[in-house]
Motif scaffolding. Sequence first.
Motif, PDB file in Angstrom:
ATOM      1  N   ARG A 226       0.849  -1.184   0.000  1.00 36.54           N
ATOM      2  CA  ARG A 226       0.000   0.000   0.000  1.00 36.54           C
ATOM      3  C   ARG A 226       0.888   1.240   0.000  1.00 36.54           C
ATOM      4  N   GLU A 227       1.565   1.469  -1.111  1.00 39.47           N
ATOM      5  CA  GLU A 227       2.462   2.611  -1.260  1.00 39.47           C
ATOM      6  C   GLU A 227       1.624   3.869  -1.448  1.00 39.47           C
ATOM      7  N   THR A 228       2.087   4.983  -0.870  1.00 34.11           N
ATOM      8  CA  THR A 228       1.297   6.209  -0.995  1.00 34.11           C
ATOM      9  C   THR A 228       1.892   7.188  -1.998  1.00 34.11           C
TER      10      THR A 228
ATOM     11  N   ASP B 202       9.700  -5.072 -12.450  1.00 33.56           N
ATOM     12  CA  ASP B 202       9.111  -3.875 -13.063  1.00 33.56           C
ATOM     13  C   ASP B 202      10.053  -2.677 -12.933  1.00 33.56           C
ATOM     14  N   ARG B 203      10.684  -2.559 -11.755  1.00 36.85           N
ATOM     15  CA  ARG B 203      11.609  -1.434 -11.584  1.00 36.85           C
ATOM     16  C   ARG B 203      12.814  -1.550 -12.493  1.00 36.85           C
ATOM     17  N   LEU B 204      13.351  -2.756 -12.666  1.00 28.42           N
ATOM     18  CA  LEU B 204      14.490  -2.930 -13.574  1.00 28.42           C
ATOM     19  C   LEU B 204      14.084  -2.558 -14.992  1.00 28.42           C
TER      20      LEU B 204
ATOM     21  N   PHE C 169      21.389  -4.755   1.562  1.00 21.70           N
ATOM     22  CA  PHE C 169      22.043  -3.918   0.553  1.00 21.70           C
ATOM     23  C   PHE C 169      21.095  -3.748  -0.611  1.00 21.70           C
ATOM     24  N   GLU C 170      21.155  -2.589  -1.243  1.00 26.30           N
ATOM     25  CA  GLU C 170      20.326  -2.371  -2.425  1.00 26.30           C
ATOM     26  C   GLU C 170      21.200  -1.952  -3.602  1.00 26.30           C
ATOM     27  N   LEU C 171      20.807  -2.408  -4.773  1.00 26.27           N
ATOM     28  CA  LEU C 171      21.412  -1.902  -5.998  1.00 26.27           C
ATOM     29  C   LEU C 171      20.492  -0.812  -6.523  1.00 26.27           C
TER      30      LEU C 171
ATOM     31  N   THR D 231      16.599   4.701  -7.514  1.00 29.20           N
ATOM     32  CA  THR D 231      15.558   3.692  -7.286  1.00 29.20           C
ATOM     33  C   THR D 231      16.180   2.335  -6.961  1.00 29.20           C
ATOM     34  N   ALA D 232      15.679   1.691  -5.893  1.00 28.03           N
ATOM     35  CA  ALA D 232      16.169   0.359  -5.512  1.00 28.03           C
ATOM     36  C   ALA D 232      15.598  -0.668  -6.487  1.00 28.03           C
ATOM     37  N   CYS D 233      16.480  -1.285  -7.282  1.00 27.39           N
ATOM     38  CA  CYS D 233      16.011  -2.252  -8.283  1.00 27.39           C
ATOM     39  C   CYS D 233      16.282  -3.693  -7.872  1.00 27.39           C
ATOM     40  N   MET D 234      17.253  -3.894  -6.980  1.00 27.99           N
ATOM     41  CA  MET D 234      17.524  -5.236  -6.458  1.00 27.99           C
ATOM     42  C   MET D 234      17.856  -5.060  -4.975  1.00 27.99           C
ATOM     43  N   SER D 235      17.597  -6.085  -4.171  1.00 29.18           N
ATOM     44  CA  SER D 235      18.039  -6.009  -2.785  1.00 29.18           C
ATOM     45  C   SER D 235      18.553  -7.352  -2.306  1.00 29.18           C
ATOM     46  N   PHE D 236      19.494  -7.301  -1.363  1.00 24.91           N
ATOM     47  CA  PHE D 236      20.201  -8.491  -0.891  1.00 24.91           C
ATOM     48  C   PHE D 236      20.116  -8.498   0.627  1.00 24.91           C
ATOM     49  N   ASN D 237      19.396  -9.473   1.151  1.00 27.27           N
ATOM     50  CA  ASN D 237      18.995  -9.419   2.553  1.00 27.27           C
ATOM     51  C   ASN D 237      19.466 -10.629   3.335  1.00 27.27           C
ATOM     52  N   TYR D 238      19.989 -10.365   4.532  1.00 29.49           N
ATOM     53  CA  TYR D 238      20.339 -11.443   5.461  1.00 29.49           C
ATOM     54  C   TYR D 238      19.391 -11.292   6.649  1.00 29.49           C
TER      55      TYR D 238
ATOM     56  N   GLY E 250       8.006   3.994 -10.617  1.00 35.72           N
ATOM     57  CA  GLY E 250       8.762   2.891 -10.019  1.00 35.72           C
ATOM     58  C   GLY E 250       8.266   2.513  -8.635  1.00 35.72           C
ATOM     59  N   ARG E 251       7.446   3.365  -8.021  1.00 35.20           N
ATOM     60  CA  ARG E 251       6.865   2.974  -6.729  1.00 35.20           C
ATOM     61  C   ARG E 251       5.433   2.543  -6.995  1.00 35.20           C
ATOM     62  N   MET E 252       5.269   1.255  -7.223  1.00 38.72           N
ATOM     63  CA  MET E 252       3.975   0.727  -7.623  1.00 38.72           C
ATOM     64  C   MET E 252       3.276   0.098  -6.424  1.00 38.72           C
TER      65      MET E 252
ATOM     66  N   ALA F 274      21.221  -0.583   3.151  1.00 41.65           N
ATOM     67  CA  ALA F 274      19.863  -0.025   3.115  1.00 41.65           C
ATOM     68  C   ALA F 274      19.058  -0.550   4.294  1.00 41.65           C
ATOM     69  N   SER F 275      17.849  -0.010   4.430  1.00 39.28           N
ATOM     70  CA  SER F 275      16.953  -0.504   5.481  1.00 39.28           C
ATOM     71  C   SER F 275      15.552  -0.626   4.909  1.00 39.28           C
ATOM     72  N   ASP F 276      14.727  -1.409   5.577  1.00 41.42           N
ATOM     73  CA  ASP F 276      13.335  -1.573   5.155  1.00 41.42           C
ATOM     74  C   ASP F 276      12.495  -0.432   5.718  1.00 41.42           C
TER      75      ASP F 276
HETATM   76  P1  ATP Z   1      12.138   0.634  -1.230  1.00 44.42           P
HETATM   77  O1  ATP Z   1      13.373   0.887  -0.392  1.00 44.42           O
HETATM   78  O2  ATP Z   1      12.208   1.307  -2.584  1.00 44.42           O
HETATM   79  O3  ATP Z   1      10.849   0.871  -0.511  1.00 44.42           O
HETATM   80  P2  ATP Z   1      12.261  -2.070  -0.400  1.00 44.42           P
HETATM   81  O4  ATP Z   1      13.576  -1.986   0.263  1.00 44.42           O
HETATM   82  O5  ATP Z   1      11.076  -2.011   0.464  1.00 44.42           O
HETATM   83  O6  ATP Z   1      12.156  -0.949  -1.564  1.00 44.42           O
HETATM   84  P3  ATP Z   1      12.365  -4.864  -0.867  1.00 44.42           P
HETATM   85  O7  ATP Z   1      11.432  -5.169   0.216  1.00 44.42           O
HETATM   86  O8  ATP Z   1      13.807  -5.163  -0.672  1.00 44.42           O
HETATM   87  O9  ATP Z   1      12.184  -3.345  -1.310  1.00 44.42           O
HETATM   88  O10 ATP Z   1      11.816  -5.529  -2.197  1.00 44.42           O
HETATM   89  C1  ATP Z   1      12.635  -6.186  -3.150  1.00 44.42           C
HETATM   90  C2  ATP Z   1      12.622  -5.467  -4.477  1.00 44.42           C
HETATM   91  O11 ATP Z   1      11.271  -5.298  -4.931  1.00 44.42           O
HETATM   92  C3  ATP Z   1      13.197  -4.062  -4.430  1.00 44.42           C
HETATM   93  O12 ATP Z   1      14.595  -4.064  -4.591  1.00 44.42           O
HETATM   94  C4  ATP Z   1      12.489  -3.395  -5.586  1.00 44.42           C
HETATM   95  O13 ATP Z   1      13.215  -3.589  -6.790  1.00 44.42           O
HETATM   96  C5  ATP Z   1      11.162  -4.106  -5.667  1.00 44.42           C
HETATM   97  N1  ATP Z   1      10.120  -3.241  -5.081  1.00 44.42           N
HETATM   98  C6  ATP Z   1       9.910  -2.974  -3.766  1.00 44.42           C
HETATM   99  N2  ATP Z   1       8.887  -2.122  -3.600  1.00 44.42           N
HETATM  100  C7  ATP Z   1       8.430  -1.838  -4.856  1.00 44.42           C
HETATM  101  C8  ATP Z   1       7.378  -1.014  -5.359  1.00 44.42           C
HETATM  102  N3  ATP Z   1       6.590  -0.311  -4.540  1.00 44.42           N
HETATM  103  N4  ATP Z   1       7.190  -0.958  -6.699  1.00 44.42           N
HETATM  104  C9  ATP Z   1       7.971  -1.665  -7.544  1.00 44.42           C
HETATM  105  N5  ATP Z   1       8.980  -2.457  -7.115  1.00 44.42           N
HETATM  106  C10 ATP Z   1       9.218  -2.550  -5.801  1.00 44.42           C
END
Ligand code: ATP
Length: 302
Positions: free
Chosen positions: A151-153, A275-277, A227-229, A240-247, A158-160, A204-206
């Motif tokens: 539920r993005e506001t 979609d973001r990529l 980490f985010e790319l 824009t965060a297009c990939m993320s690497f989480n532990y 890219g923020r879908m 990065a952080s959530d």
């Molecule tokens: P952001 O920091 O932009 O809010 P996030 O850290 O919450 O993203 P993740 O939870 O790591 O994102 O999600 C994994 C991947 O999903 C992200 O790297 C991103 O490419 C994609 N993603 C996340 N949120 C969205 C969104 N609202 N619309 C499109 N793609 C998204």
Amino acid sequence: MATTQISSERLDAITSTILQPTAANGVQGRTAVFEDVIAGLTRLISRYRPPGAEVLRFPPVMSRALLEKSGYLKSFPHLLGCVSALTGTEAAIRSLVEGRADGQQWCDGLAATDLVLTPAACYQVYPIVAARGDVARSGTLVDVESYCFRRETSSELGRMQAFRMREYVCIGAPETALTFRERWKPRAEEIATQLGLPFTLQPASDPFFGRAGKLMAANQVEQALKFELLVPVNSEEAPTACMSFNYHQDHFGTTWGLRTDGAVAHTACAAFGLDRLTIALFATHGLELFAWPQSVREALSL
Ligand code: ATP
Ligand code: ZN
């Protein structure tokens, strides 16, 4: 890598031509050319599938009980979407939907069902693997994809609210999960380079909920858990965060009783925002696929 600001004309064209806007913010139709690129990315990412990874694809909904148990409501209640449905007798439902119920809108008759909209692809994986018993010493690898909802506001490009997430997930001993995550950093850079995308890789952080969430986010950065790319799309300052690497350390292992070698398993994931990529590719290389660099088209087998 040096970059130049992407023109607002190009960004507008992606918003209104490459994607088809709808009446709902952050919910777009995908055009044929957009889907061609998604298919190319899917092929490219699949070439990096870890040997032995099990492939699982999910619909965009999941069990509400499983999501509750995973702890999502503690961290991200503001992003969750729940499936609700009309309940009651035929007469009650009819009067609600036909606007005959005194002072009540049809929405007033909705009740939560046993389903929520999946917020991240990997949430579906952990209970499935846990139900199979102990995880092998070498670890378990899963290739998962799902449409996700948040539920993005904000309505920035890219923020879908609904988007596709592909993930490689590793479940195993702490060092297995951490090594997996570390190995994905250079691979992500390699993928972004093949795609001709300017990028940075950053801690990065959530988007944790509320005031306590700020502390959780700070801890996450301090412990280098995420980490985010990032690729500049809307601006250089806020890429824009297009990939993320989480532990996740033992979070999912403890929650689901995942065990390996007599101890709680740790988990990690590499997540690709398909979609973001795709948006980043159109933003970087332009609207015409035939004019994209040959090397990028080859990487995508386009
Ligand atoms: P952001 O920091 O932009 O809010 P996030 O850290 O919450 O993203 P993740 O939870 O790591 O994102 O999600 C994994 C991947 O999903 C992200 O790297 C991103 O490419 C994609 N993603 C996340 N949120 C969205 C969104 N609202 N619309 C499109 N793609 C998204
Ligand atoms: Zn994940």
